[in-house]
Design an enzyme around this catalytic site. Sequence first.
Site, PDB file in Angstrom:
ATOM      1  N   CYS A 221       4.319  33.582   6.016  1.00 15.00           N
ATOM      2  CA  CYS A 221       5.468  34.399   5.625  1.00 15.00           C
ATOM      3  C   CYS A 221       6.018  33.982   4.267  1.00 15.00           C
ATOM      4  O   CYS A 221       6.111  32.800   3.961  1.00 15.00           O
ATOM      5  CB  CYS A 221       6.565  34.261   6.678  1.00 15.00           C
TER       6      CYS A 221
ATOM      7  N   CYS B 282       3.505  34.730   9.396  1.00 15.36           N
ATOM      8  CA  CYS B 282       4.005  36.088   9.213  1.00 15.36           C
ATOM      9  C   CYS B 282       3.940  36.854  10.531  1.00 15.36           C
ATOM     10  O   CYS B 282       2.945  36.787  11.246  1.00 15.36           O
ATOM     11  CB  CYS B 282       3.166  36.803   8.153  1.00 15.36           C
TER      12      CYS B 282
ATOM     13  N   HIS C 201       8.423  41.537   7.129  1.00 13.84           N
ATOM     14  CA  HIS C 201       8.594  41.990   5.749  1.00 13.84           C
ATOM     15  C   HIS C 201       8.541  43.514   5.643  1.00 13.84           C
ATOM     16  O   HIS C 201       9.131  44.089   4.742  1.00 13.84           O
ATOM     17  CB  HIS C 201       7.531  41.357   4.834  1.00 13.84           C
TER      18      HIS C 201
ATOM     19  N   CYS D 210       8.755  36.202   3.159  1.00 16.82           N
ATOM     20  CA  CYS D 210      10.022  36.941   3.100  1.00 16.82           C
ATOM     21  C   CYS D 210      11.168  36.183   3.764  1.00 16.82           C
ATOM     22  O   CYS D 210      12.310  36.604   3.677  1.00 16.82           O
ATOM     23  CB  CYS D 210       9.877  38.316   3.757  1.00 16.82           C
TER      24      CYS D 210
ATOM     25  N   LYS E 114       3.222  46.132  -2.803  1.00 15.11           N
ATOM     26  CA  LYS E 114       3.392  44.990  -1.905  1.00 15.11           C
ATOM     27  C   LYS E 114       2.591  43.829  -2.477  1.00 15.11           C
ATOM     28  O   LYS E 114       1.436  43.995  -2.852  1.00 15.11           O
ATOM     29  CB  LYS E 114       2.919  45.320  -0.492  1.00 15.11           C
TER      30      LYS E 114
END
Length: 134
Positions: free
Chosen positions: A100, A111, A115, A102, A83
């Site tokens: 975030c 976030c 993800h 993703c 990750k």
Amino acid sequence: MESLSQLVKSTLPNYLSNLPIPDSVGGWFKLSFKDWLALIPPTVVVAGIGYTGYLAFCPAAQARCSATKSGRCNNQIRKHEPKVVDTIDVEDIADKAAFCRCWKSKNWPYCDGSHGEHNKLTGDNVGPVVVKKQ
């Protein structure tokens, strides 16, 4: 080779000359159901050739096609890590913030952990950018 020659010189021109293509715009409205059915195969062939050419020569189509094949949003950043998480020290931030990367967060730009599910489904390794005050 002779069969290919026969196809190109005789069969294909005869087939195309017998298609019910009208001479005017109004003629399209006078075509019968059988005539419309006869026009389907050459239309499909022309559309297929056009679409194949589009995929082969259009950079936008190539990028979209390759992105959807893998399902990943991270195709190049530190792929060897399980990750990817970056920590950045910034004095102006209150305490700590996770941003975030993703593009799946419901609380964008922050976030929300989306993800994790994305990584499970796609095999990706994307994670947030964590910004904290020292």
